[in-house]
Design a protein around this motif. Structure first.
Motif, PDB file in Angstrom:
ATOM      1  N   TRP A 163       7.491   4.605  -1.070  1.00 30.08           N
ATOM      2  CA  TRP A 163       6.561   3.519  -1.391  1.00 30.08           C
ATOM      3  C   TRP A 163       7.326   2.208  -1.638  1.00 30.08           C
ATOM      4  O   TRP A 163       6.958   1.151  -1.145  1.00 30.08           O
ATOM      5  N   THR A 213       0.843  -1.197   0.000  1.00 29.44           N
ATOM      6  CA  THR A 213       0.000   0.000   0.000  1.00 29.44           C
ATOM      7  C   THR A 213       0.877   1.245   0.000  1.00 29.44           C
ATOM      8  O   THR A 213       1.974   1.237   0.567  1.00 29.44           O
ATOM      9  N   PRO A 214       0.399   2.314  -0.603  1.00 27.28           N
ATOM     10  CA  PRO A 214       1.202   3.551  -0.624  1.00 27.28           C
ATOM     11  C   PRO A 214       1.302   4.142   0.782  1.00 27.28           C
ATOM     12  O   PRO A 214       0.415   3.950   1.613  1.00 27.28           O
TER      13      PRO A 214
END
Length: 61
Positions: free
Chosen positions: A57, A3-4
């Protein structure tokens, strides 16, 4: 899939500086040269943010 990362202080600082540049270029000093310079700086800020966000990220915070 990873997930970012959540937006943080640096993300807010990038957005605020872009907004301030555009206000200066279109409200305070509406000149074509100033607007062009502001958009160049907006592009530089966006690229720096994009690389930093992508690194966070991919490699974690």
């Amino acid at each position: 899939m990873v997930t970012p990362p959540a937006p943080g202080r640096w993300d807010a600082a990038a957005a605020a500086s872009v907004a301030a540049l555009l206000v200066v270029a279109y409200v305070l000093i509406p000149d074509a040269t100033v607007q062009y310079s502001a958009w160049l700086l907006v592009f530089c800020i966006w690229m720096a943010w994009f690389v930093a966000f992508g690194a966070r990220w991919l490699y974690g915070e």
